[in-house]
Design a protein around this motif. Structure first.
Motif, short mmCIF file in Angstrom:
data_model
loop_
_atom_site.label_atom_id
_atom_site.label_comp_id
_atom_site.label_asym_id
_atom_site.label_seq_id
_atom_site.Cartn_x
_atom_site.Cartn_y
_atom_site.Cartn_z
N ILE A 182 7.92 11.34 -13.48
CA ILE A 182 7.00 10.33 -13.99
C ILE A 182 7.75 9.04 -14.31
CG2 ILE A 182 5.47 9.77 -15.92
CD1 ILE A 182 4.67 12.76 -15.90
N VAL A 183 8.91 9.16 -14.94
CA VAL A 183 9.71 7.96 -15.25
C VAL A 183 10.14 7.28 -13.96
CG1 VAL A 183 11.92 7.21 -16.23
CG2 VAL A 183 10.46 8.77 -17.50
N VAL A 194 0.84 -1.21 0.00
CA VAL A 194 0.00 0.00 0.00
C VAL A 194 0.87 1.26 0.00
CG1 VAL A 194 -1.65 1.33 1.36
CG2 VAL A 194 -1.99 -1.12 1.04
N ILE A 195 1.93 1.26 0.80
CA ILE A 195 2.83 2.41 0.83
C ILE A 195 3.51 2.59 -0.54
CG2 ILE A 195 4.99 3.30 1.84
CD1 ILE A 195 2.58 3.65 3.63
N GLY A 196 3.92 1.48 -1.17
CA GLY A 196 4.54 1.56 -2.49
C GLY A 196 3.61 2.13 -3.53
N ILE A 197 2.37 1.69 -3.52
CA ILE A 197 1.38 2.22 -4.47
C ILE A 197 1.10 3.70 -4.18
CG2 ILE A 197 -1.04 2.06 -5.18
CD1 ILE A 197 -0.79 -0.97 -4.78
N LEU A 198 1.04 4.06 -2.92
CA LEU A 198 0.81 5.45 -2.54
C LEU A 198 1.93 6.35 -3.06
CD1 LEU A 198 -0.88 7.50 -0.85
CD2 LEU A 198 0.66 6.97 1.03
N PHE A 199 3.18 5.92 -2.88
CA PHE A 199 4.30 6.75 -3.35
C PHE A 199 4.37 6.79 -4.87
CE2 PHE A 199 5.73 6.95 0.96
CZ PHE A 199 6.33 8.20 1.01
N TYR A 224 4.40 10.42 -6.73
CA TYR A 224 5.39 10.86 -7.72
C TYR A 224 4.75 11.13 -9.07
CZ TYR A 224 9.40 9.92 -4.70
OH TYR A 224 10.31 9.95 -3.70
N LEU A 225 3.81 10.29 -9.47
CA LEU A 225 3.13 10.49 -10.75
C LEU A 225 2.34 11.80 -10.75
CD1 LEU A 225 2.38 9.25 -13.52
CD2 LEU A 225 0.39 8.25 -12.39
N THR A 226 1.59 12.04 -9.68
CA THR A 226 0.80 13.27 -9.57
C THR A 226 1.71 14.50 -9.53
OG1 THR A 226 -0.89 12.05 -8.38
CG2 THR A 226 -0.97 14.45 -8.24
N LEU A 227 2.79 14.42 -8.77
CA LEU A 227 3.71 15.55 -8.68
C LEU A 227 4.33 15.86 -10.04
CD1 LEU A 227 5.00 17.58 -6.76
CD2 LEU A 227 6.80 15.90 -6.35
#
Length: 66
Positions: A50-51, A11-16, A20-23
């Motif tokens: 994003i990459v 869950v933490i991995g998906i959250l980060f 990063y994608l949103t940022l």
């Protein structure tokens, strides 16, 4: 069956990944973002984020297969 620790780390991995994608997308498309960067550098930094987010996601999926 996954342990509580493995589920928490997933869950933490998906959250980060999403952070990063949103940022990265915000840096590219939000014109009034208070960053004093030229457009080309802002786009390059956003693409880099994003990459990196996809790199983290691939590593998360690979480690989750085991």
């Amino acid at each position: 069956k996954k342990s509580l620790k493995e589920r928490f780390l997933l869950v933490i991995g998906i959250l980060f990944f999403l952070i990063y994608l949103t940022l990265g997308l915000l840096i590219i498309f939000w014109k009034k973002l208070p960053l004093q960067m030229e457009t080309q550098y802002r786009i390059a930094f956003g693409v880099l984020l994003i990459v990196y987010s996809f790199f983290r996601f691939v590593r998360l999926v690979e480690s989750n297969k085991e």
